[in-house]
Design an enzyme around this catalytic site. Structure first.
Site, PDB file in Angstrom:
ATOM      1  N   PRO A 146       0.603  -1.549  -0.079  1.00 32.12           N
ATOM      2  CA  PRO A 146       0.323   0.140  -0.037  1.00 32.12           C
ATOM      3  C   PRO A 146       0.300   0.790   0.665  1.00 32.12           C
ATOM      4  O   PRO A 146       1.809   1.309   1.021  1.00 32.12           O
ATOM      5  CB  PRO A 146      -0.743  -0.193   1.298  1.00 32.12           C
ATOM      6  CG  PRO A 146      -0.952  -1.897   1.557  1.00 32.12           C
ATOM      7  CD  PRO A 146       0.462  -2.180   1.152  1.00 32.12           C
ATOM      8  N   ASN A 147      -0.072   2.188  -0.733  1.00 26.63           N
ATOM      9  CA  ASN A 147       0.985   3.334  -0.736  1.00 26.63           C
ATOM     10  C   ASN A 147       2.170   3.413  -1.893  1.00 26.63           C
ATOM     11  O   ASN A 147       2.677   4.759  -2.001  1.00 26.63           O
ATOM     12  CB  ASN A 147       0.894   4.015   0.436  1.00 26.63           C
ATOM     13  CG  ASN A 147      -0.594   4.044   0.528  1.00 26.63           C
ATOM     14  OD1 ASN A 147      -1.353   4.840   0.359  1.00 26.63           O
ATOM     15  ND2 ASN A 147      -0.598   3.890   2.694  1.00 26.63           N
ATOM     16  N   ARG A 201       5.317  11.052  -2.568  1.00 23.58           N
ATOM     17  CA  ARG A 201       4.629  10.419  -0.841  1.00 23.58           C
ATOM     18  C   ARG A 201       5.589  10.761  -0.039  1.00 23.58           C
ATOM     19  O   ARG A 201       6.973  10.509  -0.040  1.00 23.58           O
ATOM     20  CB  ARG A 201       4.717   9.321  -0.704  1.00 23.58           C
ATOM     21  CG  ARG A 201       4.414   8.377  -0.024  1.00 23.58           C
ATOM     22  CD  ARG A 201       4.315   6.978   0.161  1.00 23.58           C
ATOM     23  NE  ARG A 201       3.491   6.390   1.931  1.00 23.58           N
ATOM     24  CZ  ARG A 201       4.607   5.719   1.904  1.00 23.58           C
ATOM     25  NH1 ARG A 201       4.531   4.730   1.433  1.00 23.58           N
ATOM     26  NH2 ARG A 201       4.114   4.848   3.004  1.00 23.58           N
ATOM     27  N   TYR A 237      10.852   8.650   1.768  1.00 23.06           N
ATOM     28  CA  TYR A 237      11.183   7.929   0.150  1.00 23.06           C
ATOM     29  C   TYR A 237      11.508   8.353  -0.598  1.00 23.06           C
ATOM     30  O   TYR A 237      11.876   7.988  -1.921  1.00 23.06           O
ATOM     31  CB  TYR A 237       9.907   7.457   0.820  1.00 23.06           C
ATOM     32  CG  TYR A 237       8.843   6.730   1.747  1.00 23.06           C
ATOM     33  CD1 TYR A 237       9.498   5.995   2.164  1.00 23.06           C
ATOM     34  CD2 TYR A 237       7.215   7.592   1.722  1.00 23.06           C
ATOM     35  CE1 TYR A 237       8.725   5.348   3.394  1.00 23.06           C
ATOM     36  CE2 TYR A 237       7.425   6.833   3.641  1.00 23.06           C
ATOM     37  CZ  TYR A 237       7.601   5.753   3.620  1.00 23.06           C
ATOM     38  OH  TYR A 237       7.023   5.246   4.904  1.00 23.06           O
ATOM     39  N   ASN A 286       7.774  -5.264   0.042  1.00 21.54           N
ATOM     40  CA  ASN A 286       8.192  -4.319   0.225  1.00 21.54           C
ATOM     41  C   ASN A 286       6.120  -4.596   1.043  1.00 21.54           C
ATOM     42  O   ASN A 286       5.594  -3.744   0.145  1.00 21.54           O
ATOM     43  CB  ASN A 286       9.095  -3.031  -0.338  1.00 21.54           C
ATOM     44  CG  ASN A 286       8.088  -1.916   0.484  1.00 21.54           C
ATOM     45  OD1 ASN A 286       7.642  -2.355   1.759  1.00 21.54           O
ATOM     46  ND2 ASN A 286       9.009  -0.442   0.909  1.00 21.54           N
ATOM     47  N   ALA A 323       3.311  -0.994   4.859  1.00 21.17           N
ATOM     48  CA  ALA A 323       2.105  -0.434   6.252  1.00 21.17           C
ATOM     49  C   ALA A 323       2.023  -2.095   6.999  1.00 21.17           C
ATOM     50  O   ALA A 323       1.563  -2.862   7.973  1.00 21.17           O
ATOM     51  CB  ALA A 323       1.082   0.490   6.630  1.00 21.17           C
ATOM     52  N   ASP A 336       1.178 -15.151   6.842  1.00 26.63           N
ATOM     53  CA  ASP A 336       0.897 -16.391   6.785  1.00 26.63           C
ATOM     54  C   ASP A 336       1.110 -17.227   5.181  1.00 26.63           C
ATOM     55  O   ASP A 336       1.688 -17.980   5.012  1.00 26.63           O
ATOM     56  CB  ASP A 336      -0.721 -16.666   7.183  1.00 26.63           C
ATOM     57  CG  ASP A 336      -0.960 -16.687   9.020  1.00 26.63           C
ATOM     58  OD1 ASP A 336       0.465 -16.890   9.410  1.00 26.63           O
ATOM     59  OD2 ASP A 336      -2.510 -16.768   9.221  1.00 26.63           O
ATOM     60  N   GLU A 343      12.172  -8.866   2.934  1.00 27.44           N
ATOM     61  CA  GLU A 343      11.464  -8.339   3.509  1.00 27.44           C
ATOM     62  C   GLU A 343      12.403  -6.397   3.177  1.00 27.44           C
ATOM     63  O   GLU A 343      13.093  -6.696   3.565  1.00 27.44           O
ATOM     64  CB  GLU A 343      10.818  -8.345   5.092  1.00 27.44           C
ATOM     65  CG  GLU A 343      10.127  -6.489   4.625  1.00 27.44           C
ATOM     66  CD  GLU A 343       9.313  -6.524   6.369  1.00 27.44           C
ATOM     67  OE1 GLU A 343       8.437  -8.490   6.289  1.00 27.44           O
ATOM     68  OE2 GLU A 343       8.810  -6.506   6.942  1.00 27.44           O
ATOM     69  N   HIS A 387      12.392  -2.804   2.929  1.00 24.83           N
ATOM     70  CA  HIS A 387      11.705  -1.036   3.273  1.00 24.83           C
ATOM     71  C   HIS A 387      12.946  -0.285   2.756  1.00 24.83           C
ATOM     72  O   HIS A 387      14.081  -0.246   3.043  1.00 24.83           O
ATOM     73  CB  HIS A 387      11.516  -1.176   4.579  1.00 24.83           C
ATOM     74  CG  HIS A 387      10.053  -2.176   5.197  1.00 24.83           C
ATOM     75  ND1 HIS A 387       9.379  -2.053   5.521  1.00 24.83           N
ATOM     76  CD2 HIS A 387      10.884  -3.140   6.267  1.00 24.83           C
ATOM     77  CE1 HIS A 387       9.011  -2.829   5.830  1.00 24.83           C
ATOM     78  NE2 HIS A 387       9.520  -3.897   6.603  1.00 24.83           N
ATOM     79  N   SER A 395      12.694   3.020   4.146  1.00 24.02           N
ATOM     80  CA  SER A 395      13.386   3.598   5.122  1.00 24.02           C
ATOM     81  C   SER A 395      13.490   2.651   6.322  1.00 24.02           C
ATOM     82  O   SER A 395      13.710   1.676   5.952  1.00 24.02           O
ATOM     83  CB  SER A 395      11.970   5.003   5.788  1.00 24.02           C
ATOM     84  OG  SER A 395      10.857   4.194   5.981  1.00 24.02           O
ATOM     85  N   ARG A 435      12.359   5.512  12.941  1.00 21.45           N
ATOM     86  CA  ARG A 435      11.183   6.311  12.966  1.00 21.45           C
ATOM     87  C   ARG A 435      10.405   5.980  14.209  1.00 21.45           C
ATOM     88  O   ARG A 435      10.969   5.582  15.883  1.00 21.45           O
ATOM     89  CB  ARG A 435      10.350   5.349  11.559  1.00 21.45           C
ATOM     90  CG  ARG A 435      11.617   6.076  10.268  1.00 21.45           C
ATOM     91  CD  ARG A 435      10.427   6.153   9.107  1.00 21.45           C
ATOM     92  NE  ARG A 435       9.838   6.563   9.264  1.00 21.45           N
ATOM     93  CZ  ARG A 435       8.581   6.181   8.369  1.00 21.45           C
ATOM     94  NH1 ARG A 435       8.680   5.374   7.734  1.00 21.45           N
ATOM     95  NH2 ARG A 435       7.724   7.021   7.690  1.00 21.45           N
TER      96      ARG A 435
HETATM   97  C1  DQA Z   1       8.133   1.385   4.177  1.00 19.25           C
HETATM   98  C2  DQA Z   1       7.626   1.564   5.737  1.00 19.25           C
HETATM   99  C3  DQA Z   1       6.451   1.221   6.635  1.00 19.25           C
HETATM  100  O1  DQA Z   1       6.571   1.594   7.643  1.00 19.25           O
HETATM  101  C4  DQA Z   1       5.690   2.623   5.704  1.00 19.25           C
HETATM  102  O2  DQA Z   1       4.271   2.402   6.050  1.00 19.25           O
HETATM  103  C5  DQA Z   1       5.927   2.405   3.833  1.00 19.25           C
HETATM  104  C6  DQA Z   1       6.382   1.954   3.681  1.00 19.25           C
HETATM  105  C7  DQA Z   1       9.500   1.637   3.348  1.00 19.25           C
HETATM  106  O3  DQA Z   1       9.384   1.342   2.761  1.00 19.25           O
HETATM  107  O4  DQA Z   1       9.936   2.374   3.804  1.00 19.25           O
HETATM  108  O5  DQA Z   1       4.480   2.268   3.852  1.00 19.25           O
HETATM  109  O6  DQA Z   1       7.656  -0.044   3.889  1.00 19.25           O
END
Ligand code: DQA
Length: 142
Positions: free
Chosen positions: A10-11, A18, A23, A74, A77, A87, A98, A100, A102, A107
């Site tokens: 998401p996002n 954003r 980011y 990634n 959230a 799962d 995984e 991320h 950031s 944070r």
């Molecule tokens: C994120 C970090 C998450 O906490 C956040 O909700 C994101 C982006 C990152 O890539 O740093 O959407 O996964």
């Protein structure tokens, strides 16, 4: 040819617009281009996907992950609460990295906990786009 599955949650479609101070200013298209370029260099195929919907990400992984060399995810959230995605990663039984963009540990406190990370071989956090390259190198080296 090895194939690696890359899923963004998401996002992440809003990358570039954003919170650019966190980011960066490059878009999801730029990220996908960078991942494709790295994949070409490593001679590996990539299946790229982004969705704002938990179920769509799970459906994509169910379809694409079996038989692949691994998953780069990634979860955005979803990392912090999605037991359904956790799962799913356990069920698929392929190596997971995984990523991320950031540094979650620099944070808000709630971001330092990832429920999905328990299903991963490892987590790369805070290295921006380079995290995806490193994850791809790792999964193709297995
Ligand atoms: C994120 C970090 C998450 O906490 C956040 O909700 C994101 C982006 C990152 O890539 O740093 O959407 O996964």
């Amino acid at each position: 040819m090895k194939r690696v599955v890359v899923a963004n949650g998401p996002n992440l479609n809003l990358l570039g617009k954003r919170e650019p101070h966190i980011y960066g200013t490059r878009s999801l298209g730029d990220l996908n281009d960078a991942v494709r370029a790295k994949a070409k260099e490593l001679d590996v195929e990539v299946s790229l996907f982004q969705s704002n919907h938990e179920g769509e990400i799970i459906d994509f992984l169910h379809k694409e992950a079996p038989g692949s060399a691994g998953i780069i995810i990634n979860p955005g959230a979803l990392s912090h609460y999605s037991l359904a995605l956790y799962d799913c990663l356990l069920a698929l039984a392929v190596p997971v990295v995984e990523v991320h963009l950031s540094n979650l540990h620099a944070r808000e406190e709630y971001r330092s906990k990832s429920v999905t990370a328990r299903a991963a071989r490892g987590v790369i956090t805070g290295l921006g786009f380079a995290g995806y390259d490193l994850a791809l190198e790792f999964l193709t080296s297995l």
